[in-house]
Design a protein around this motif. Structure first.
Motif, mmCIF file in Angstrom:
data_model
loop_
_atom_site.group_PDB
_atom_site.id
_atom_site.type_symbol
_atom_site.label_atom_id
_atom_site.label_comp_id
_atom_site.label_asym_id
_atom_site.label_seq_id
_atom_site.Cartn_x
_atom_site.Cartn_y
_atom_site.Cartn_z
ATOM 1 N N ALA A 116 0.858 -1.192 0.000
ATOM 2 C CA ALA A 116 0.000 0.000 0.000
ATOM 3 C C ALA A 116 0.889 1.236 0.000
ATOM 4 N N TYR A 117 0.740 2.043 -1.042
ATOM 5 C CA TYR A 117 1.445 3.331 -1.065
ATOM 6 C C TYR A 117 0.558 4.362 -0.384
ATOM 7 N N GLU A 118 1.037 4.865 0.759
ATOM 8 C CA GLU A 118 0.261 5.826 1.525
ATOM 9 C C GLU A 118 1.138 7.035 1.845
ATOM 10 N N PRO A 119 1.049 8.089 1.041
ATOM 11 C CA PRO A 119 1.825 9.283 1.387
ATOM 12 C C PRO A 119 1.383 9.775 2.765
ATOM 13 N N VAL A 120 2.347 9.953 3.659
ATOM 14 C CA VAL A 120 2.003 10.280 5.051
ATOM 15 C C VAL A 120 1.193 11.575 5.127
ATOM 16 N N TRP A 121 1.491 12.511 4.232
ATOM 17 C CA TRP A 121 0.812 13.798 4.237
ATOM 18 C C TRP A 121 -0.650 13.695 3.779
ATOM 19 N N ALA A 122 -1.026 12.539 3.263
ATOM 20 C CA ALA A 122 -2.405 12.372 2.784
ATOM 21 C C ALA A 122 -3.257 11.549 3.754
ATOM 22 N N ILE A 123 -2.626 11.011 4.800
ATOM 23 C CA ILE A 123 -3.381 10.128 5.699
ATOM 24 C C ILE A 123 -4.131 10.940 6.742
ATOM 25 N N GLY A 124 -5.445 10.827 6.705
ATOM 26 C CA GLY A 124 -6.293 11.482 7.702
ATOM 27 C C GLY A 124 -6.308 12.996 7.591
ATOM 28 N N THR A 125 -5.794 13.530 6.509
ATOM 29 C CA THR A 125 -5.684 14.984 6.378
ATOM 30 C C THR A 125 -6.742 15.565 5.444
ATOM 31 N N GLY A 126 -7.407 14.698 4.688
ATOM 32 C CA GLY A 126 -8.358 15.172 3.693
ATOM 33 C C GLY A 126 -7.642 15.615 2.423
ATOM 34 N N ARG A 127 -6.312 15.525 2.443
ATOM 35 C CA ARG A 127 -5.530 15.927 1.271
ATOM 36 C C ARG A 127 -5.108 14.653 0.531
#
Ligand code: PEP
Length: 249
Positions: A164-175
């Motif tokens: 799973a590619y999960e950019p940290v800045w996109a997790i739970g941020t709505g971004r």
């Protein structure tokens, strides 16, 4: 060729009532014919979920596991125990575990191996922080995280891993990463694996995670190297999660 997988990571959220709600909704849901769906509830709900999800397409996953089978490790849960409750998937290396619980690459590998050893499909989570992206280090970071684990597995183990590619800045941020940003990184992961084993790379299931929701899922899932999603917040609302699953067809 690659069956899409949508996995809902409830994190430390949910309730017995939500488990029931998902069981009822998915018992009647019309889903794409070729789709794997899993829900990863907190440990205390696993048994209720196993019962509530019986006869539905929902499979069970765990958010973490201890690398050992048993022993004096207060508060921990082993893969063998999870297997007894019908768990089929387990996360390894979620960014919250890496950051909040200081699980580094070695700890991630140990957990991933523990899952494989008991027949659980590991979902290896990788992704860069915003600082790393801004510094142009995205591919270096992601391929280091992937490479550390994959290089230490036997070929038959490698073929059972989901990434799973999960950019940290996109997790739970709505971004959310744009579909192009996600596709670029995920194509890079597949190409990197193809450098070692083309057949394995072609079959490797790659999920995108990071504020995926009912509105953006279809476009993300339409990208050629995105084979599914790891969904956090939106997996807590049954209608949203269903809509995401339906857009994976
Ligand atoms: C996650 O927890 O893996 C995740 C992707 O969360 P969210 O969808 O809420 O960003």
């Amino acid at each position: 060729m690659r069956t899409p997988l949508i996995a809902g990571n409830w994190k430390m959220n949910g309730s017995a009532a939500l488990v029931e709600e998902f069981g009822h909704a998915f018992a009647e849901a019309r889903l794409p014919a070729s789709l794997d769906v899993a829900v990863l509830p907190p440990f205390p709900y696993l048994d209720a979920a196993r019962r509530a999800f019986e006869g539905t397409p929902l499979r069970l996953g765990a958010q973490t596991l201890n690398p050992l089978h048993s022993g004096a490790h207060t508060g921990e849960v082993s893969g063998r125990m999870l297997r007894e409750f019908g768990v089929e998937y387990a996360l390894a290396g979620h960014s919250e575990r890496r950051q909040l619980y200081r699980e580094g690459d070695e700890a991630v590998l140990d957990r991933l191996l523990a899952a494989l050893n008991v027949g659980i499909t590991p979902i290896l989570c990788v992704g860069e922080t915003l600082e790393e992206r801004d510094a142009g280090q995205t591919m270096d970071v992601v391929l280091r995280q992937v490479g550390y684990v994959m290089a230490r597995l036997e070929p038959d183990q490698r073929s059972r891993v989901v990434i799973a590619y999960e950019p940290v800045w996109a997790i739970g941020t709505g971004r959310t990463a744009t579909p192009q940003q996600a596709q670029e990184v995920m194509a890079g992961i597949r190409q990197y694996q193809a450098g070692f084993d083309r057949e394995l790379a072609a079959g490797l299931r790659l999920l995108y995670g990071g504020s995926m929701n009912a509105s953006n899922a279809a476009e993300l899932l339409a990208q050629p190297d995105i084979d599914g999603g790891l969904v956090g917040g939106a997996s807590l609302k049954v209608d949203d999660f269903l809509a995401i699953c339906q857009s994976a067809g």
